[in-house]
Motif scaffolding. Structure first.
Motif, PDB file in Angstrom:
ATOM      1  N   ASP A 211       0.762  -1.182   0.000  1.00  0.00           N
ATOM      2  CA  ASP A 211      -0.110   0.411  -0.153  1.00  0.00           C
ATOM      3  C   ASP A 211       0.815   1.041  -0.320  1.00  0.00           C
ATOM      4  OD1 ASP A 211      -2.577  -0.963  -0.274  1.00  0.00           O
ATOM      5  OD2 ASP A 211      -2.550  -0.983   2.045  1.00  0.00           O
ATOM      6  N   GLY A 212       1.995   1.159   0.535  1.00  0.00           N
ATOM      7  CA  GLY A 212       2.647   2.536   1.041  1.00  0.00           C
ATOM      8  C   GLY A 212       3.320   2.951  -1.007  1.00  0.00           C
ATOM      9  N   LYS A 213       3.771   1.710  -1.574  1.00  0.00           N
ATOM     10  CA  LYS A 213       4.089   1.441  -3.090  1.00  0.00           C
ATOM     11  C   LYS A 213       3.236   3.043  -3.992  1.00  0.00           C
ATOM     12  CE  LYS A 213       6.628  -2.280  -3.373  1.00  0.00           C
ATOM     13  NZ  LYS A 213       6.823  -3.436  -3.952  1.00  0.00           N
ATOM     14  N   ARG A 214       1.874   2.780  -3.468  1.00  0.00           N
ATOM     15  CA  ARG A 214       0.631   3.628  -4.261  1.00  0.00           C
ATOM     16  C   ARG A 214       1.177   4.393  -3.537  1.00  0.00           C
ATOM     17  NH1 ARG A 214      -3.609   0.644  -6.404  1.00  0.00           N
ATOM     18  NH2 ARG A 214      -2.565  -2.114  -6.204  1.00  0.00           N
ATOM     19  N   GLY A 215       1.072   4.967  -1.849  1.00  0.00           N
ATOM     20  CA  GLY A 215       0.772   5.822  -1.349  1.00  0.00           C
ATOM     21  C   GLY A 215       1.959   6.772  -1.791  1.00  0.00           C
ATOM     22  N   ALA A 216       3.216   6.542  -1.779  1.00  0.00           N
ATOM     23  CA  ALA A 216       4.533   7.139  -2.828  1.00  0.00           C
ATOM     24  C   ALA A 216       4.058   7.281  -3.826  1.00  0.00           C
ATOM     25  CB  ALA A 216       5.665   6.247  -2.240  1.00  0.00           C
ATOM     26  N   GLU A 367      -6.368   2.941 -10.443  1.00  0.00           N
ATOM     27  CA  GLU A 367      -6.140   1.822 -10.140  1.00  0.00           C
ATOM     28  C   GLU A 367      -5.226   1.397  -9.334  1.00  0.00           C
ATOM     29  OE1 GLU A 367      -7.206  -2.042  -9.023  1.00  0.00           O
ATOM     30  OE2 GLU A 367      -8.638  -0.386  -9.620  1.00  0.00           O
ATOM     31  N   LYS A 368      -3.933   2.403  -9.703  1.00  0.00           N
ATOM     32  CA  LYS A 368      -2.336   1.659  -9.583  1.00  0.00           C
ATOM     33  C   LYS A 368      -2.286   2.688  -7.831  1.00  0.00           C
ATOM     34  CE  LYS A 368      -0.236  -1.034 -12.089  1.00  0.00           C
ATOM     35  NZ  LYS A 368      -0.124  -2.944 -11.451  1.00  0.00           N
ATOM     36  N   THR A 369      -3.038   3.911  -7.344  1.00  0.00           N
ATOM     37  CA  THR A 369      -2.848   4.595  -6.681  1.00  0.00           C
ATOM     38  C   THR A 369      -4.009   5.161  -5.344  1.00  0.00           C
ATOM     39  OG1 THR A 369      -3.745   6.684  -7.761  1.00  0.00           O
ATOM     40  CG2 THR A 369      -1.156   6.443  -7.595  1.00  0.00           C
ATOM     41  N   LYS A 370      -4.862   3.299  -6.232  1.00  0.00           N
ATOM     42  CA  LYS A 370      -6.164   3.029  -5.239  1.00  0.00           C
ATOM     43  C   LYS A 370      -5.838   2.392  -3.758  1.00  0.00           C
ATOM     44  CE  LYS A 370      -8.858   0.387  -6.056  1.00  0.00           C
ATOM     45  NZ  LYS A 370     -10.467  -0.600  -6.983  1.00  0.00           N
ATOM     46  N   LEU A 371      -5.553   3.392  -2.448  1.00  0.00           N
ATOM     47  CA  LEU A 371      -5.925   2.345  -1.084  1.00  0.00           C
ATOM     48  C   LEU A 371      -6.212   2.209  -0.949  1.00  0.00           C
ATOM     49  CD1 LEU A 371      -4.264   5.996   0.271  1.00  0.00           C
ATOM     50  CD2 LEU A 371      -2.339   4.332  -0.859  1.00  0.00           C
ATOM     51  N   GLN A 372      -5.856   0.570  -0.073  1.00  0.00           N
ATOM     52  CA  GLN A 372      -6.974  -0.264   0.310  1.00  0.00           C
ATOM     53  C   GLN A 372      -6.971  -0.340   1.854  1.00  0.00           C
ATOM     54  OE1 GLN A 372      -7.989  -3.023  -1.348  1.00  0.00           O
ATOM     55  NE2 GLN A 372      -6.201  -1.322  -3.210  1.00  0.00           N
ATOM     56  N   ASN A 373      -6.369   0.694   2.671  1.00  0.00           N
ATOM     57  CA  ASN A 373      -6.203   1.206   3.555  1.00  0.00           C
ATOM     58  C   ASN A 373      -5.500   2.598   4.062  1.00  0.00           C
ATOM     59  OD1 ASN A 373      -6.515  -1.156   4.755  1.00  0.00           O
ATOM     60  ND2 ASN A 373      -4.883  -1.479   4.027  1.00  0.00           N
ATOM     61  N   ASP A 374      -6.593   3.612   5.172  1.00  0.00           N
ATOM     62  CA  ASP A 374      -5.976   5.179   5.264  1.00  0.00           C
ATOM     63  C   ASP A 374      -4.776   5.169   5.599  1.00  0.00           C
ATOM     64  OD1 ASP A 374      -8.509   5.757   4.080  1.00  0.00           O
ATOM     65  OD2 ASP A 374      -9.462   5.260   6.024  1.00  0.00           O
TER      66      ASP A 374
END
Length: 442
Positions: A211-216, A367-374
């Motif tokens: 998830d952090g990769k998306r957050g980055a 889709e690539k940046t969609k976070l599964q968790n906040d």
């Protein structure tokens, strides 16, 4: 900066925006704050109650009038006595006010980020909260803002502290089994239960890293690089995707010699689109440098748009690139060739096919940046330390052939890596767990 100066000097700075402005806010923090306020305003207002007053210099000359609010430590942003002067935002007014503050003993202009640094040093926030605050200030899109607010709220710290406490507790059980097995308050063999728990923690951290990769990507932006041979239509594609003339377009091969980057906002995600030099064999020194920069940039991309001229397709080697590649055929209006080898077929001249690429790019990036968790790690520092933590936990529960002492040491390293993220590493807190849970030595 010395520790002594850090604790005893009072700092001040302009905390509002560029001058001139309607209102300027000057912030001050430190042990001299109360004295400075008394001198400039003749009284210290009740904490957290804003008052109107005249601001005077040390000689009693009126400089300006405005609003003042005083925050008594430790109930302040920095944990020290703080105050804010809301004055008129004229350049001369602000410069004179700062000059007056500098005349007070042990008062100086603050360094970059020093108010937040003092807040961290005084336990008002941890490192992740400080980083979240910095991200909030620099956020440009709604998604960046929401992500930064989540980090600045302390949710990330709370999650890491929960994991860290589980690791410390596991280590406490292992060390208790080693050292205090003859005590009645210590459970019997707990190793199996401990290692099962640690495998769950490691798996949870692994998902958190993903998830952090998306957050980055949300924080730092999604990077798209356009590559291809000279005159394939790279610059035209950049202009069409940006909806403006960013790059110079010419029939002359090698017009683009350096990287040309444009920033877009695709569904709330900051997206960097980079045009590059046409990749080919050349003897020109400047063009060679541009081609190498193009290849280097492509290796760092999140997505590559590889464009070819349908009339004269020239193959570009892409085997070394790890990012997904969308292959685009250009000049569809002039070519009747079979086009099955391409993800998209466009005409850079007429713009046909561009709308579909933009729609698909928006959906893909969303889709690539969609976070599964906040709660997600948003910085490379977090992800690196989390990977180290996960690796140490994995060593601990999988190294069944090693003595428990060494596996407990792996757990100690894992807890320290989490502590480095938040900035509060304390190896002694293992003792609190041991004595509170097992009543050892009662």
């Amino acid at each position: 900066m010395s520790v002594q100066n850090f604790h005893h000097e009072t700092i001040f700075a302009l905390s509002s925006g560029r001058l001139p402005s309607g209102v300027a806010v000057i912030r001050i923090s430190g042990s001299q704050t109360r004295f400075v306020v008394e001198t400039i305003c003749e009284k210290v207002p009740e904490p957290r109650k804003m008052i109107y007053c005249h601001f005077k210099d040390i000689q009693g000359n009126v400089l300006d009038s405005g609003l003042l609010v005083f925050f008594e430590g430790p109930k302040s942003f920095t944990g020290e006595d703080c105050a804010e002067f809301h004055i008129h935002g004229g350049i001369a007014v602000v410069e004179k006010f700062l000059e007056i503050l500098a005349d007070f003993k042990s008062c100086r202009l603050a360094e970059a980020g020093e108010f937040t640094r003092r807040a961290f040093a005084n336990g008002k926030m941890d490192l992740t909260m400080a980083e979240g605050l910095a991200d909030l200030i620099s956020s440009e899109t709604e998604t960046q803002r929401r992500l930064a607010v989540q980090v600045a709220s302390g949710a990330q710290r709370n999650l890491y502290m929960q994991w860290r406490q589980k690791i410390i507790q596991a280590r406490a059980f292992i060390e208790a089994e080693l050292d205090f097995a003859d005590e009645g308050d210590v459970p019997g063999s707990v190793s199996d239960r401990v290692w099962q728990e640690m495998s769950i923690v490691a798996a949870t951290i692994e998902k958190h890293i993903e998830d952090g990769k998306r957050g980055a990507m949300l924080r730092d932006g999604f990077h798209i690089v356009i590559i291809g041979a000279p005159n394939a239509g790279k610059s035209s594609l950049l202009n069409l995707l940006a909806a403006r003339d960013v790059a110079i377009i010419s029939d002359e091969a090698g017009t683009t010699r350096d990287l040309l980057e444009v920033k877009l906002n695709l569904n709330g995600v900051v997206t960097y689109l980079t045009d590059t030099a046409g990749i080919r064999e050349t003897e020109g020194k400047v063009e060679k440098i541009g081609i190498q920069r193009a290849k280097d940039k492509a290796t760092e991309a999140d997505l590559i748009l590889y464009i070819e001229d349908l009339l004269e397709p020239i193959n570009v080697e892409t085997a070394k690139f790890t990012a997904p590649i969308w292959k685009i055929g250009n000049k569809a209006d002039l070519s009747n060739k079979q086009q099955n080898d391409y993800n998209y077929v466009i005409s850079a001249k007429s713009g046909d096919g561009i709308a579909q690429i933009i729609n698909d790019l928006t959906d893909y990036i969303t889709e690539k940046t969609k976070l599964q968790n906040d709660v997600v790690p948003t910085r490379r520092r977090h992800i690196d330390l989390l990977n180290n933590c996960k690796r140490e936990i994995h060593k601990a529960y999988s190294s069944t052939n090693l003595p428990l002492e060494l596996r407990a040491e792996n757990l100690r390293h894992a807890s320290q890596y989490l502590g480095r993220i938040t900035g509060d590493v304390d190896v002694e807190d293992i003792l609190d767990v041991v004595f509170s849970q097992f009543c050892i030595g009662k």
